[in-house]
Scaffold this motif. Structure first.
Motif, PDB file in Angstrom:
ATOM      1  N   GLU A 137      -4.713  -9.760  10.615  1.00  0.00           N
ATOM      2  CA  GLU A 137      -5.837  -9.453   9.728  1.00  0.00           C
ATOM      3  C   GLU A 137      -5.575  -8.169   8.922  1.00  0.00           C
ATOM      4  O   GLU A 137      -5.867  -8.088   7.733  1.00  0.00           O
ATOM      5  N   VAL A 138      -5.004  -7.166   9.594  1.00  0.00           N
ATOM      6  CA  VAL A 138      -4.695  -5.890   8.911  1.00  0.00           C
ATOM      7  C   VAL A 138      -3.520  -6.090   7.950  1.00  0.00           C
ATOM      8  O   VAL A 138      -3.537  -5.612   6.817  1.00  0.00           O
ATOM      9  N   ALA A 139      -2.506  -6.835   8.396  1.00  0.00           N
ATOM     10  CA  ALA A 139      -1.342  -7.103   7.541  1.00  0.00           C
ATOM     11  C   ALA A 139      -1.767  -7.807   6.251  1.00  0.00           C
ATOM     12  O   ALA A 139      -1.318  -7.468   5.154  1.00  0.00           O
ATOM     13  N   GLU A 140      -2.672  -8.779   6.390  1.00  0.00           N
ATOM     14  CA  GLU A 140      -3.154  -9.507   5.202  1.00  0.00           C
ATOM     15  C   GLU A 140      -3.946  -8.582   4.282  1.00  0.00           C
ATOM     16  O   GLU A 140      -3.877  -8.694   3.065  1.00  0.00           O
ATOM     17  N   ARG A 141      -4.687  -7.655   4.883  1.00  0.00           N
ATOM     18  CA  ARG A 141      -5.476  -6.725   4.074  1.00  0.00           C
ATOM     19  C   ARG A 141      -4.567  -5.820   3.241  1.00  0.00           C
ATOM     20  O   ARG A 141      -4.836  -5.558   2.072  1.00  0.00           O
ATOM     21  N   LEU A 142      -3.482  -5.337   3.859  1.00  0.00           N
ATOM     22  CA  LEU A 142      -2.572  -4.432   3.139  1.00  0.00           C
ATOM     23  C   LEU A 142      -1.971  -5.104   1.909  1.00  0.00           C
ATOM     24  O   LEU A 142      -1.745  -4.466   0.892  1.00  0.00           O
ATOM     25  N   ALA A 143      -1.712  -6.413   2.029  1.00  0.00           N
ATOM     26  CA  ALA A 143      -1.059  -7.140   0.936  1.00  0.00           C
ATOM     27  C   ALA A 143      -2.054  -7.828  -0.001  1.00  0.00           C
ATOM     28  O   ALA A 143      -1.641  -8.431  -0.999  1.00  0.00           O
ATOM     29  N   ALA A 144      -3.363  -7.731   0.309  1.00  0.00           N
ATOM     30  CA  ALA A 144      -4.369  -8.503  -0.438  1.00  0.00           C
ATOM     31  C   ALA A 144      -4.431  -8.104  -1.910  1.00  0.00           C
ATOM     32  O   ALA A 144      -4.631  -6.938  -2.235  1.00  0.00           O
ATOM     33  N   PRO A 145      -4.268  -9.079  -2.821  1.00  0.00           N
ATOM     34  CA  PRO A 145      -4.375  -8.766  -4.256  1.00  0.00           C
ATOM     35  C   PRO A 145      -5.828  -8.608  -4.685  1.00  0.00           C
ATOM     36  O   PRO A 145      -6.752  -8.972  -3.940  1.00  0.00           O
ATOM     37  N   ALA A 146      -6.023  -8.069  -5.879  1.00  0.00           N
ATOM     38  CA  ALA A 146      -7.377  -7.914  -6.438  1.00  0.00           C
ATOM     39  C   ALA A 146      -8.048  -9.280  -6.502  1.00  0.00           C
ATOM     40  O   ALA A 146      -7.404 -10.282  -6.833  1.00  0.00           O
ATOM     41  N   GLY A 147      -9.335  -9.299  -6.162  1.00  0.00           N
ATOM     42  CA  GLY A 147     -10.080 -10.543  -6.252  1.00  0.00           C
ATOM     43  C   GLY A 147     -10.171 -11.287  -4.929  1.00  0.00           C
ATOM     44  O   GLY A 147     -10.802 -12.335  -4.844  1.00  0.00           O
ATOM     45  N   THR A 148      -9.556 -10.741  -3.865  1.00  0.00           N
ATOM     46  CA  THR A 148      -9.656 -11.399  -2.557  1.00  0.00           C
ATOM     47  C   THR A 148     -10.577 -10.603  -1.645  1.00  0.00           C
ATOM     48  O   THR A 148     -10.605  -9.376  -1.695  1.00  0.00           O
ATOM     49  N   LYS A 149     -11.303 -11.311  -0.804  1.00  0.00           N
ATOM     50  CA  LYS A 149     -12.312 -10.676   0.057  1.00  0.00           C
ATOM     51  C   LYS A 149     -11.714  -9.714   1.080  1.00  0.00           C
ATOM     52  O   LYS A 149     -12.376  -8.798   1.546  1.00  0.00           O
ATOM     53  N   THR A 150     -10.451  -9.947   1.449  1.00  0.00           N
ATOM     54  CA  THR A 150      -9.835  -9.092   2.470  1.00  0.00           C
ATOM     55  C   THR A 150      -9.399  -7.730   1.923  1.00  0.00           C
ATOM     56  O   THR A 150      -9.036  -6.845   2.680  1.00  0.00           O
ATOM     57  N   ARG A 151      -9.430  -7.563   0.623  1.00  0.00           N
ATOM     58  CA  ARG A 151      -8.987  -6.302   0.016  1.00  0.00           C
ATOM     59  C   ARG A 151      -9.867  -5.143   0.488  1.00  0.00           C
ATOM     60  O   ARG A 151     -11.082  -5.292   0.617  1.00  0.00           O
ATOM     61  N   GLY A 152      -9.226  -3.995   0.758  1.00  0.00           N
ATOM     62  CA  GLY A 152      -9.979  -2.838   1.233  1.00  0.00           C
ATOM     63  C   GLY A 152      -9.359  -1.533   0.752  1.00  0.00           C
ATOM     64  O   GLY A 152      -8.485  -1.528  -0.121  1.00  0.00           O
ATOM     65  N   ILE A 153      -9.791  -0.428   1.353  1.00  0.00           N
ATOM     66  CA  ILE A 153      -9.322   0.905   0.946  1.00  0.00           C
ATOM     67  C   ILE A 153      -7.798   0.994   1.017  1.00  0.00           C
ATOM     68  O   ILE A 153      -7.131   1.418   0.073  1.00  0.00           O
ATOM     69  N   LEU A 154      -7.251   0.578   2.162  1.00  0.00           N
ATOM     70  CA  LEU A 154      -5.810   0.715   2.368  1.00  0.00           C
ATOM     71  C   LEU A 154      -5.007  -0.173   1.417  1.00  0.00           C
ATOM     72  O   LEU A 154      -3.916   0.191   0.992  1.00  0.00           O
ATOM     73  N   SER A 155      -5.567  -1.352   1.058  1.00  0.00           N
ATOM     74  CA  SER A 155      -4.888  -2.230   0.085  1.00  0.00           C
ATOM     75  C   SER A 155      -4.632  -1.466  -1.208  1.00  0.00           C
ATOM     76  O   SER A 155      -3.533  -1.464  -1.751  1.00  0.00           O
ATOM     77  N   VAL A 156      -5.689  -0.831  -1.724  1.00  0.00           N
ATOM     78  CA  VAL A 156      -5.594  -0.137  -3.020  1.00  0.00           C
ATOM     79  C   VAL A 156      -4.719   1.107  -2.906  1.00  0.00           C
ATOM     80  O   VAL A 156      -3.847   1.356  -3.749  1.00  0.00           O
ATOM     81  N   MET A 157      -4.928   1.900  -1.838  1.00  0.00           N
ATOM     82  CA  MET A 157      -4.172   3.146  -1.692  1.00  0.00           C
ATOM     83  C   MET A 157      -2.664   2.877  -1.567  1.00  0.00           C
ATOM     84  O   MET A 157      -1.847   3.571  -2.158  1.00  0.00           O
ATOM     85  N   LEU A 158      -2.306   1.844  -0.784  1.00  0.00           N
ATOM     86  CA  LEU A 158      -0.883   1.528  -0.608  1.00  0.00           C
ATOM     87  C   LEU A 158      -0.289   0.883  -1.850  1.00  0.00           C
ATOM     88  O   LEU A 158       0.818   1.207  -2.271  1.00  0.00           O
ATOM     89  N   GLN A 159      -1.037  -0.049  -2.449  1.00  0.00           N
ATOM     90  CA  GLN A 159      -0.504  -0.776  -3.609  1.00  0.00           C
ATOM     91  C   GLN A 159      -0.382   0.108  -4.847  1.00  0.00           C
ATOM     92  O   GLN A 159       0.295  -0.268  -5.811  1.00  0.00           O
ATOM     93  N   ALA A 160      -1.010   1.278  -4.816  1.00  0.00           N
ATOM     94  CA  ALA A 160      -0.814   2.232  -5.919  1.00  0.00           C
ATOM     95  C   ALA A 160       0.646   2.708  -5.946  1.00  0.00           C
ATOM     96  O   ALA A 160       1.187   2.999  -7.005  1.00  0.00           O
ATOM     97  N   TRP A 161       1.269   2.778  -4.779  1.00  0.00           N
ATOM     98  CA  TRP A 161       2.611   3.361  -4.673  1.00  0.00           C
ATOM     99  C   TRP A 161       3.682   2.394  -4.168  1.00  0.00           C
ATOM    100  O   TRP A 161       4.876   2.671  -4.247  1.00  0.00           O
TER     101      TRP A 161
END
Length: 265
Positions: A137-161
């Protein structure tokens, strides 16, 4: 057979027993063989052995004294490379001085995996690749693209870099003890962003505030960040919810809020 390490619930230990999966996780760093590798929580070295066999320059961080003793007796080649401490408290810039680039890998303890990735983020200019296994569940959140329900704080913070990929799913039966959930393996490769193009501190605040009230639209959740007398209706993308936004849109939002807060000339 020599004494095995007993998994400790308090440390979130689930020891991987499937060698093929360990080999596949080690292979996530195949493109980075010239860089040193820090393995987090090696336990009895199931992943470590494949990283060493592939010729990686490896050090390990292990908080469990029993595991440290096991590694010392079974992997003499790790002498001087076993860091007996909590990875979250490790100053990686001291371990890898002068800005030396390195990679991070591990079968991460489920209970602290998010904190581990925030810690990696603090050293993003040095960590070129970070891969490994964590709760699905956490692994999917980290990789979640924009527009998916699993997206969260860590998705955006990590995908910035980082460019984050979800690689494969691992079933509970290949662990001792089996966890109650599935696991997922991810890989994060450092992208070429060196500057977000906005106030980074405010960016973090905007992302955390937005996801802190994720059911609300941004004009409602971010109202408190706007200067007094500013209407939230002016907010670009104000009708959207946080999981819908790309990193670039969060940057745009941050710059807009920053411009409202700037002293008027």
């Amino acid at each position: 057979m020599s004494q095995q390490v007993k998994p400790k619930k308090a440390l979130g230990q689930h020891f991987l027993t499937d060698l093929d999966i360990a080999r596949r996780i080690a292979a996530t760093l195949d493109d980075y063989k010239g860089l040193p590798v820090m393995e987090v929580g090696p336990g009895m070295g199931v992943l470590t052995q494949f990283l060493m066999a592939e010729g990686h320059d490896i050090s390990v961080a292990e908080i469990d004294g029993e595991s440290v003793d096991y590694l010392r007796s079974h992997f003499p080649e790790l002498e001087g490379r076993i860091i007996d401490c909590d990875f979250l408290k490790l100053d990686l810039a001291q371990t890898y001085p002068d800005g030396q680039p390195f990679c991070v890998i591990g079968n991460y303890p489920y209970n602290i995996s998010s904190q581990i990735f925030f810690h990696v983020l603090d050293y993003r200019d040095q960590v070129k690749c970070c891969s490994g296994m964590l709760q699905r569940e956490v692994a999917e959140r980290l990789a979640a693209p924009a527009g998916t329900k699993t997206r969260g704080i860590l998705s955006v913070m990590l995908q910035a870099w980082y460019d984050v990929e979800y690689l494969f799913t691992v079933q509970p039966g290949v662990f001792n003890p089996p966890p109650k959930v599935q696991s997922g393996v991810i890989r994060m490769r450092r992208n070429d962003v060196t500057d977000l193009g906005c106030d980074e501190r405010l960016f973090k605040t905007v992302v955390k505030t937005a996801f802190g009230q994720r059911r609300k639209t941004l004009r409602n959740s971010l109202r408190g960040l706007l200067p007094a007398g500013t209407g939230a209706d002016e907010l670009p993308m104000g009708q959207m919810r946080p999981e819908q936004l790309t990193v670039g849109q969060f940057v745009e939002l941050t710059n807009f809020i920053s411009s409202l807060r700037a002293p008027k000339q």
